[in-house]
Motif scaffolding. Structure first.
Motif, PDB file in Angstrom:
ATOM      1  N   TYR A  74      -7.102   8.953   8.356  1.00 32.53           N
ATOM      2  CA  TYR A  74      -6.047   9.812   7.817  1.00 32.53           C
ATOM      3  C   TYR A  74      -6.017  11.178   8.500  1.00 32.53           C
ATOM      4  CZ  TYR A  74      -5.493   6.097   4.533  1.00 32.53           C
ATOM      5  OH  TYR A  74      -5.256   4.855   3.999  1.00 32.53           O
ATOM      6  N   PHE A  75      -7.124  11.568   9.116  1.00 35.10           N
ATOM      7  CA  PHE A  75      -7.117  12.758   9.960  1.00 35.10           C
ATOM      8  C   PHE A  75      -6.145  12.552  11.123  1.00 35.10           C
ATOM      9  CE2 PHE A  75      -8.787  14.731  13.870  1.00 35.10           C
ATOM     10  CZ  PHE A  75      -8.734  16.074  13.509  1.00 35.10           C
ATOM     11  N   PHE A  76      -6.232  11.375  11.770  1.00 43.98           N
ATOM     12  CA  PHE A  76      -5.332  11.080  12.886  1.00 43.98           C
ATOM     13  C   PHE A  76      -3.906  10.814  12.408  1.00 43.98           C
ATOM     14  CE2 PHE A  76      -9.475   9.510  14.733  1.00 43.98           C
ATOM     15  CZ  PHE A  76      -9.640  10.597  15.583  1.00 43.98           C
ATOM     16  N   LEU A  77      -3.772  10.215  11.224  1.00 40.74           N
ATOM     17  CA  LEU A  77      -2.439   9.979  10.671  1.00 40.74           C
ATOM     18  C   LEU A  77      -1.730  11.298  10.374  1.00 40.74           C
ATOM     19  CD1 LEU A  77      -0.278   8.084   9.614  1.00 40.74           C
ATOM     20  CD2 LEU A  77      -1.501   7.960   7.435  1.00 40.74           C
ATOM     21  N   THR A  78      -2.486  12.303   9.943  1.00 36.36           N
ATOM     22  CA  THR A  78      -1.911  13.636   9.729  1.00 36.36           C
ATOM     23  C   THR A  78      -1.362  14.199  11.034  1.00 36.36           C
ATOM     24  OG1 THR A  78      -3.455  14.061   7.911  1.00 36.36           O
ATOM     25  CG2 THR A  78      -2.395  15.973   8.911  1.00 36.36           C
ATOM     26  N   HIS A  79      -2.123  14.030  12.114  1.00 36.93           N
ATOM     27  CA  HIS A  79      -1.650  14.485  13.426  1.00 36.93           C
ATOM     28  C   HIS A  79      -0.388  13.731  13.837  1.00 36.93           C
ATOM     29  CE1 HIS A  79      -4.738  17.235  15.168  1.00 36.93           C
ATOM     30  NE2 HIS A  79      -5.448  16.738  14.173  1.00 36.93           N
ATOM     31  N   LEU A  80      -0.352  12.421  13.560  1.00 31.24           N
ATOM     32  CA  LEU A  80       0.825  11.618  13.913  1.00 31.24           C
ATOM     33  C   LEU A  80       2.055  12.095  13.145  1.00 31.24           C
ATOM     34  CD1 LEU A  80       1.945   9.141  15.475  1.00 31.24           C
ATOM     35  CD2 LEU A  80       1.364   7.757  13.474  1.00 31.24           C
ATOM     36  N   SER A  81       1.893  12.378  11.869  1.00 31.66           N
ATOM     37  CA  SER A  81       3.017  12.858  11.060  1.00 31.66           C
ATOM     38  C   SER A  81       3.489  14.230  11.529  1.00 31.66           C
ATOM     39  CB  SER A  81       2.621  12.910   9.582  1.00 31.66           C
ATOM     40  OG  SER A  81       2.414  11.612   9.073  1.00 31.66           O
ATOM     41  N   PHE A  82       2.539  15.103  11.886  1.00 35.67           N
ATOM     42  CA  PHE A  82       2.911  16.414  12.413  1.00 35.67           C
ATOM     43  C   PHE A  82       3.668  16.270  13.735  1.00 35.67           C
ATOM     44  CE2 PHE A  82       1.952  20.149  15.074  1.00 35.67           C
ATOM     45  CZ  PHE A  82       2.544  21.132  14.303  1.00 35.67           C
ATOM     46  N   LEU A  83       3.225  15.332  14.553  1.00 37.93           N
ATOM     47  CA  LEU A  83       3.925  15.048  15.812  1.00 37.93           C
ATOM     48  C   LEU A  83       5.355  14.606  15.554  1.00 37.93           C
ATOM     49  CD1 LEU A  83       1.414  13.113  18.107  1.00 37.93           C
ATOM     50  CD2 LEU A  83       2.711  15.139  18.726  1.00 37.93           C
ATOM     51  N   ASP A  84       5.523  13.687  14.601  1.00 36.74           N
ATOM     52  CA  ASP A  84       6.862  13.192  14.284  1.00 36.74           C
ATOM     53  C   ASP A  84       7.766  14.308  13.773  1.00 36.74           C
ATOM     54  OD1 ASP A  84       6.373  10.611  15.088  1.00 36.74           O
ATOM     55  OD2 ASP A  84       5.780   9.903  13.106  1.00 36.74           O
ATOM     56  N   LEU A  85       7.210  15.184  12.942  1.00 35.72           N
ATOM     57  CA  LEU A  85       7.980  16.338  12.463  1.00 35.72           C
ATOM     58  C   LEU A  85       8.419  17.223  13.627  1.00 35.72           C
ATOM     59  CD1 LEU A  85       6.002  17.538   9.299  1.00 35.72           C
ATOM     60  CD2 LEU A  85       8.339  16.679   9.344  1.00 35.72           C
ATOM     61  N   SER A  86       7.494  17.526  14.510  1.00 37.93           N
ATOM     62  CA  SER A  86       7.792  18.392  15.653  1.00 37.93           C
ATOM     63  C   SER A  86       8.762  17.715  16.609  1.00 37.93           C
ATOM     64  CB  SER A  86       6.494  18.745  16.398  1.00 37.93           C
ATOM     65  OG  SER A  86       5.551  19.321  15.527  1.00 37.93           O
ATOM     66  N   PHE A  87       8.575  16.419  16.784  1.00 38.35           N
ATOM     67  CA  PHE A  87       9.388  15.660  17.727  1.00 38.35           C
ATOM     68  C   PHE A  87      10.857  15.658  17.328  1.00 38.35           C
ATOM     69  CE2 PHE A  87      10.465  11.821  20.178  1.00 38.35           C
ATOM     70  CZ  PHE A  87       9.851  12.155  21.371  1.00 38.35           C
ATOM     71  N   THR A  88      11.110  15.333  16.071  1.00 38.37           N
ATOM     72  CA  THR A  88      12.502  15.286  15.609  1.00 38.37           C
ATOM     73  C   THR A  88      13.121  16.681  15.584  1.00 38.37           C
ATOM     74  OG1 THR A  88      11.724  15.373  13.319  1.00 38.37           O
ATOM     75  CG2 THR A  88      12.201  13.216  14.211  1.00 38.37           C
ATOM     76  N   THR A  89      12.337  17.665  15.180  1.00 37.60           N
ATOM     77  CA  THR A  89      12.854  19.029  15.070  1.00 37.60           C
ATOM     78  C   THR A  89      13.138  19.646  16.434  1.00 37.60           C
ATOM     79  OG1 THR A  89      11.631  19.297  12.999  1.00 37.60           O
ATOM     80  CG2 THR A  89      12.395  21.303  14.052  1.00 37.60           C
ATOM     81  N   SER A  90      12.514  19.138  17.486  1.00 38.73           N
ATOM     82  CA  SER A  90      12.752  19.679  18.827  1.00 38.73           C
ATOM     83  C   SER A  90      14.140  19.349  19.365  1.00 38.73           C
ATOM     84  CB  SER A  90      11.689  19.158  19.804  1.00 38.73           C
ATOM     85  OG  SER A  90      11.855  17.768  20.055  1.00 38.73           O
ATOM     86  N   SER A  91      14.810  18.352  18.779  1.00 38.72           N
ATOM     87  CA  SER A  91      16.110  17.955  19.337  1.00 38.72           C
ATOM     88  C   SER A  91      17.197  17.651  18.310  1.00 38.72           C
ATOM     89  CB  SER A  91      15.929  16.711  20.233  1.00 38.72           C
ATOM     90  OG  SER A  91      15.357  15.660  19.490  1.00 38.72           O
ATOM     91  N   ILE A  92      16.825  17.184  17.123  1.00 37.06           N
ATOM     92  CA  ILE A  92      17.835  16.759  16.151  1.00 37.06           C
ATOM     93  C   ILE A  92      18.710  17.911  15.652  1.00 37.06           C
ATOM     94  CG2 ILE A  92      18.207  15.717  13.882  1.00 37.06           C
ATOM     95  CD1 ILE A  92      17.532  13.757  16.146  1.00 37.06           C
ATOM     96  N   LEU A 130       8.741  15.821  26.298  1.00 35.92           N
ATOM     97  CA  LEU A 130       7.760  15.150  27.140  1.00 35.92           C
ATOM     98  C   LEU A 130       6.344  15.356  26.621  1.00 35.92           C
ATOM     99  CD1 LEU A 130       9.120  15.936  30.728  1.00 35.92           C
ATOM    100  CD2 LEU A 130       9.178  13.748  29.525  1.00 35.92           C
ATOM    101  N   GLY A 131       6.043  16.599  26.219  1.00 34.85           N
ATOM    102  CA  GLY A 131       4.691  16.902  25.760  1.00 34.85           C
ATOM    103  C   GLY A 131       4.320  16.149  24.500  1.00 34.85           C
ATOM    104  N   LEU A 132       5.195  16.192  23.500  1.00 31.28           N
ATOM    105  CA  LEU A 132       4.904  15.522  22.235  1.00 31.28           C
ATOM    106  C   LEU A 132       4.898  14.007  22.397  1.00 31.28           C
ATOM    107  CD1 LEU A 132       7.044  17.778  19.860  1.00 31.28           C
ATOM    108  CD2 LEU A 132       4.553  17.781  20.118  1.00 31.28           C
ATOM    109  N   GLY A 133       5.779  13.502  23.267  1.00 25.73           N
ATOM    110  CA  GLY A 133       5.780  12.066  23.543  1.00 25.73           C
ATOM    111  C   GLY A 133       4.477  11.623  24.185  1.00 25.73           C
ATOM    112  N   GLY A 134       3.973  12.425  25.137  1.00 25.41           N
ATOM    113  CA  GLY A 134       2.703  12.110  25.778  1.00 25.41           C
ATOM    114  C   GLY A 134       1.542  12.165  24.802  1.00 25.41           C
ATOM    115  N   VAL A 135       1.547  13.172  23.924  1.00 25.18           N
ATOM    116  CA  VAL A 135       0.494  13.292  22.912  1.00 25.18           C
ATOM    117  C   VAL A 135       0.490  12.066  22.008  1.00 25.18           C
ATOM    118  CG1 VAL A 135      -0.325  14.596  20.913  1.00 25.18           C
ATOM    119  CG2 VAL A 135       0.508  15.815  22.922  1.00 25.18           C
TER     120      VAL A 135
END
Length: 314
Positions: A60-78, A105-110
């Motif tokens: 769940y530590f890694f799942l938290t990072h994944l959810s934060f990534l998804d939040l950042s990813f969508t917010t970067s363009s939507i 690119l950065g968030l996708g690579g992460v």
């Protein structure tokens, strides 16, 4: 100002779905709803994983990072896409485009690397259960997450300038709804074979290498699970990995199609809708996948909700 290169270009025009004005209104409503749901879903996963002591585990530590990534990813363009869909102004500044490309690119690579880290976590949990907490100690978890973030950012630092500094001979129309690498490469007025080759090599390192690692990890996991005599034990093991495998399939199915053929060889219309799926649908589905298929998350949600109700009664 001719805008022949990155130093003189002041803006880009994101054509997006402007050739289908009737579709823009529908997309605006659908994407807005999906975006809000994605924000709520991923924020919920982060809060539940942080607030419930039962979920203070490596997974769940890694799942938290994944959810934060998804939040950042969508917010970067939507938000930019919603702005463009809701009016006639389709422009984005050069700086805004550069930031969007770098984040995309950065968030996708992460995310590629983080999914590989999560596969390793599942490998240790199933193949070496007695040593799981010793191997996946907090220090290692933080280190793996840091490596994923560092390599993703480094990859973006390498790929973004190469894409942005291509000569464009005054062209500033991008046939996409965001400043995405394949679309920007297509705006160049020179041969992009060398750039596409460089992008392909970097994509192999950041996209395919983690995928190979994930597949190898799951080959060992499947072999270990099949050796479990208890049917309930096998079902529990497969259920634990099922959510991660589903997310991996959704993510890699889109990203490999788009980025392993970055230039004119890929269909522009297909690219737009695949990017839209990758940008909004996947972050929307990830929280649902992890909650609907995971008793621990559902239990944590229930405990938090019941706890709030009890406090309200007091």
């Amino acid at each position: 100002m001719d805008g022949s290169n990155g130093s003189t270009q002041t803006h880009f025009i994101l054509l997006g779905f402007s050739d289908r004005p009737h579709l823009e209104r529908i997309l605006f409503v659908v994407i807005l709803i999906a975006y809000l749901l994605a924000l709520v879903g991923n924020t919920t996963i982060i809060l539940v994983s942080r607030l419930d002591p039962h979920l203070h585990t490596p997974m769940y530590f890694f799942l938290t990072h994944l959810s934060f990534l998804d939040l950042s990813f969508t917010t970067s363009s939507i938000p930019q896409l919603l702005y463009n869909l809701n009016g006639r102004d389709k422009t984005i500044s050069y700086t805004g485009c550069a930031i969007q490309l770098f984040l995309f690119l950065g968030l996708g690579g992460v995310e590629c690397l983080l999914l590989a880290v999560m596969a390793y976590d599942r490998f240790v949990a199933i193949c070496k259960p007695l040593h799981y907490m010793v191997i996946m100690n907090p220090r290692l978890c933080r280190g793996l997450a840091s490596v994923a973030w560092g390599c993703g950012v480094a990859n973006s630092l390498a790929m973004s300038p190469v894409t942005l500094h291509l000569p464009r001979c005054g062209r500033h129309e991008v046939d996409h709804f965001l400043c995405e690498m394949p679309a920007l490469i297509r705006t160049a007025c020179v041969s992009t074979v060398a750039v596409e080759g460089t992008v392909f090599v970097l994509a192999v390192g950041v996209v395919l290498s983690p995928l190979v690692f994930i597949l190898l990890s799951y080959s060992y996991i499947v072999r270990a699970v099949l050796q479990i005599r208890s049917a309930s034990g096998r079902q529990k093991a497969f259920s634990t990995c099922g959510s991660h495998l589903t997310v991996v399939s959704l993510f890699y199915g889109n990203i490999i199609y788009m980025y392993m053929q970055p230039g004119a060889s890929s269909s522009q219309d297909q690219g737009k809708f695949l990017t839209l799926f990758y940008n909004i649908v996947t972050p929307l589905l990830n929280p649902l996948i992890y909650t609907l298929r995971n008793r621990e998350v559902k239990g944590a949600l229930g405990r938090l909700l019941l706890g709030k109700r009890e406090l309200g009664k007091e």
